[in-house]
Design a protein around this motif. Structure first.
Motif, PDB file in Angstrom:
ATOM      1  N   THR A 163       0.826  -1.205   0.000  1.00  0.00           N
ATOM      2  CA  THR A 163       0.000   0.000   0.000  1.00  0.00           C
ATOM      3  C   THR A 163       0.861   1.256   0.000  1.00  0.00           C
ATOM      4  O   THR A 163       0.559   2.227  -0.713  1.00  0.00           O
ATOM      5  CB  THR A 163      -0.951   0.003   1.208  1.00  0.00           C
ATOM      6  OG1 THR A 163      -1.715  -1.208   1.188  1.00  0.00           O
ATOM      7  CG2 THR A 163      -1.895   1.191   1.172  1.00  0.00           C
ATOM      8  N   ARG A 186      -0.055   2.254  -3.461  1.00  0.00           N
ATOM      9  CA  ARG A 186      -1.299   2.959  -3.112  1.00  0.00           C
ATOM     10  C   ARG A 186      -2.533   2.148  -3.537  1.00  0.00           C
ATOM     11  O   ARG A 186      -2.665   1.015  -3.146  1.00  0.00           O
ATOM     12  CB  ARG A 186      -1.308   4.378  -3.695  1.00  0.00           C
ATOM     13  CG  ARG A 186      -0.072   5.206  -3.410  1.00  0.00           C
ATOM     14  CD  ARG A 186       0.201   5.419  -1.949  1.00  0.00           C
ATOM     15  NE  ARG A 186      -0.821   6.261  -1.347  1.00  0.00           N
ATOM     16  CZ  ARG A 186      -1.006   6.363  -0.040  1.00  0.00           C
ATOM     17  NH1 ARG A 186      -0.242   5.704   0.800  1.00  0.00           N
ATOM     18  NH2 ARG A 186      -1.951   7.123   0.442  1.00  0.00           N
ATOM     19  N   TRP A 244      -5.537  -1.940   4.506  1.00  0.00           N
ATOM     20  CA  TRP A 244      -5.193  -1.153   3.327  1.00  0.00           C
ATOM     21  C   TRP A 244      -5.711   0.283   3.489  1.00  0.00           C
ATOM     22  O   TRP A 244      -4.983   1.251   3.257  1.00  0.00           O
ATOM     23  CB  TRP A 244      -5.779  -1.808   2.073  1.00  0.00           C
ATOM     24  CG  TRP A 244      -5.682  -0.955   0.851  1.00  0.00           C
ATOM     25  CD1 TRP A 244      -4.611  -0.836   0.028  1.00  0.00           C
ATOM     26  CD2 TRP A 244      -6.695  -0.085   0.334  1.00  0.00           C
ATOM     27  NE1 TRP A 244      -4.892   0.053  -0.986  1.00  0.00           N
ATOM     28  CE2 TRP A 244      -6.162   0.526  -0.818  1.00  0.00           C
ATOM     29  CE3 TRP A 244      -7.985   0.232   0.729  1.00  0.00           C
ATOM     30  CZ2 TRP A 244      -6.891   1.432  -1.573  1.00  0.00           C
ATOM     31  CZ3 TRP A 244      -8.713   1.148  -0.025  1.00  0.00           C
ATOM     32  CH2 TRP A 244      -8.160   1.734  -1.163  1.00  0.00           C
ATOM     33  N   GLY A 245      -6.973   0.415   3.908  1.00  0.00           N
ATOM     34  CA  GLY A 245      -7.586   1.735   4.054  1.00  0.00           C
ATOM     35  C   GLY A 245      -6.908   2.593   5.111  1.00  0.00           C
ATOM     36  O   GLY A 245      -6.653   3.786   4.891  1.00  0.00           O
ATOM     37  N   VAL A 246      -6.597   1.991   6.244  1.00  0.00           N
ATOM     38  CA  VAL A 246      -5.905   2.741   7.301  1.00  0.00           C
ATOM     39  C   VAL A 246      -4.532   3.179   6.811  1.00  0.00           C
ATOM     40  O   VAL A 246      -4.112   4.319   7.032  1.00  0.00           O
ATOM     41  CB  VAL A 246      -5.803   1.898   8.591  1.00  0.00           C
ATOM     42  CG1 VAL A 246      -4.870   2.541   9.606  1.00  0.00           C
ATOM     43  CG2 VAL A 246      -7.189   1.685   9.207  1.00  0.00           C
ATOM     44  N   THR A 247      -3.837   2.294   6.119  1.00  0.00           N
ATOM     45  CA  THR A 247      -2.517   2.637   5.583  1.00  0.00           C
ATOM     46  C   THR A 247      -2.631   3.760   4.554  1.00  0.00           C
ATOM     47  O   THR A 247      -1.791   4.663   4.513  1.00  0.00           O
ATOM     48  CB  THR A 247      -1.838   1.398   4.964  1.00  0.00           C
ATOM     49  OG1 THR A 247      -1.811   0.348   5.936  1.00  0.00           O
ATOM     50  CG2 THR A 247      -0.422   1.700   4.515  1.00  0.00           C
ATOM     51  N   MET A 248      -3.677   3.723   3.729  1.00  0.00           N
ATOM     52  CA  MET A 248      -3.890   4.792   2.746  1.00  0.00           C
ATOM     53  C   MET A 248      -4.118   6.144   3.433  1.00  0.00           C
ATOM     54  O   MET A 248      -3.752   7.182   2.888  1.00  0.00           O
ATOM     55  CB  MET A 248      -5.101   4.472   1.857  1.00  0.00           C
ATOM     56  CG  MET A 248      -4.868   3.396   0.830  1.00  0.00           C
ATOM     57  SD  MET A 248      -3.781   3.900  -0.517  1.00  0.00           S
ATOM     58  CE  MET A 248      -4.826   5.050  -1.403  1.00  0.00           C
ATOM     59  N   LEU A 249      -4.718   6.124   4.618  1.00  0.00           N
ATOM     60  CA  LEU A 249      -5.007   7.373   5.326  1.00  0.00           C
ATOM     61  C   LEU A 249      -3.789   7.979   6.020  1.00  0.00           C
ATOM     62  O   LEU A 249      -3.823   9.146   6.412  1.00  0.00           O
ATOM     63  CB  LEU A 249      -6.115   7.127   6.367  1.00  0.00           C
ATOM     64  CG  LEU A 249      -7.500   6.843   5.800  1.00  0.00           C
ATOM     65  CD1 LEU A 249      -8.464   6.468   6.926  1.00  0.00           C
ATOM     66  CD2 LEU A 249      -8.029   8.034   5.012  1.00  0.00           C
ATOM     67  N   LEU A 250      -2.725   7.203   6.165  1.00  0.00           N
ATOM     68  CA  LEU A 250      -1.517   7.739   6.790  1.00  0.00           C
ATOM     69  C   LEU A 250      -0.892   8.786   5.868  1.00  0.00           C
ATOM     70  O   LEU A 250      -0.910   8.630   4.645  1.00  0.00           O
ATOM     71  CB  LEU A 250      -0.512   6.613   7.059  1.00  0.00           C
ATOM     72  CG  LEU A 250      -0.961   5.550   8.056  1.00  0.00           C
ATOM     73  CD1 LEU A 250       0.053   4.417   8.104  1.00  0.00           C
ATOM     74  CD2 LEU A 250      -1.165   6.159   9.440  1.00  0.00           C
ATOM     75  N   PRO A 251      -0.326   9.850   6.450  1.00  0.00           N
ATOM     76  CA  PRO A 251       0.275  10.895   5.604  1.00  0.00           C
ATOM     77  C   PRO A 251       1.406  10.344   4.738  1.00  0.00           C
ATOM     78  O   PRO A 251       2.251   9.589   5.214  1.00  0.00           O
ATOM     79  CB  PRO A 251       0.823  11.898   6.624  1.00  0.00           C
ATOM     80  CG  PRO A 251       0.142  11.593   7.912  1.00  0.00           C
ATOM     81  CD  PRO A 251      -0.247  10.149   7.867  1.00  0.00           C
ATOM     82  N   LYS A 252       1.423  10.726   3.472  1.00  0.00           N
ATOM     83  CA  LYS A 252       2.468  10.275   2.543  1.00  0.00           C
ATOM     84  C   LYS A 252       3.834  10.842   2.920  1.00  0.00           C
ATOM     85  O   LYS A 252       4.849  10.193   2.729  1.00  0.00           O
ATOM     86  CB  LYS A 252       2.151  10.712   1.106  1.00  0.00           C
ATOM     87  CG  LYS A 252       1.065   9.940   0.441  1.00  0.00           C
ATOM     88  CD  LYS A 252       0.970  10.420  -0.997  1.00  0.00           C
ATOM     89  CE  LYS A 252      -0.265   9.931  -1.681  1.00  0.00           C
ATOM     90  NZ  LYS A 252      -0.358  10.438  -3.061  1.00  0.00           N
TER      91      LYS A 252
END
Length: 167
Positions: A35, A39, A74-82
């Motif tokens: 992820t 992404r 996956w969703g929680v990881t996507m929400l982490l700041p890039k």
């Protein structure tokens, strides 16, 4: 697509290889790595993994919650700041991975209870009964989570090398 299929198969094979250890596997670690690097496209290897679980172990009631449980990670990881500071990544990623392992049974339970016509009380009893296994899952994910940053760096580098050599 071949790379994503291979990554999904790698996730499955790594889980099978560690199956002698209860609730200790690389799936959470690898899903977070995929992820962070790919992404939205990380859903491809994620669902290859889920599909392989069903093919090998059967598309029974336990499998259906896999369709959403892994997507939560996956969703929680996507929400982490890039652009999270690197030092913070070494803390946040393992904690997220560990908390996911700790919450896995609780996330899994509603879908399983619905499919098996389990009562609400039965579902809560099932969650409580599984807490020792979730604690192992969480601790293992936390420990393995310290590999997320170096593995995502490596995969990103390999991906960039592979895509630049095709140009």
């Amino acid at each position: 697509m071949t790379v994503f299929a291979t990554l999904g198969a790698l996730t499955f094979v790594s889980k099978v290889a560690l199956s002698a250890l209860p609730n200790v596997h690389l799936a959470g670690l690898l899903i977070m790595v995929y992820t962070l690097v790919f992404r939205v496209k990380a859903l491809f290897p994620l669902y290859v993994y889920v599909l392989l679980e069903g093919i090998v172990y059967g598309f029974t009631v336990w499998w259906v919650p896999y369709l959403y449980v892994w997507t939560v990670l996956w969703g929680v990881t996507m929400l982490l700041p890039k652009k999270m500071p690197r030092r913070l990544c070494f803390v946040v990623y393992p904690v997220v991975c560990g908390l996911f392992g700790l919450c896995f049974g609780t996330l899994f339970a509603p879908g399983f209870a619905l499919l098996t016509h389990m009562s609400r009380q039965g579902m809560f009893a099932w969650i409580v009964n599984g807490l020792p296994f979730d604690a192992i899952h969480g601790a293992a994910n936390l420990a393995l989570g310290f590999l997320i940053v170096p593995l995502s760096d490596l995969l990103r580098k390999l991906w960039e090398q592979g895509t630049s050599s095709r140009s």
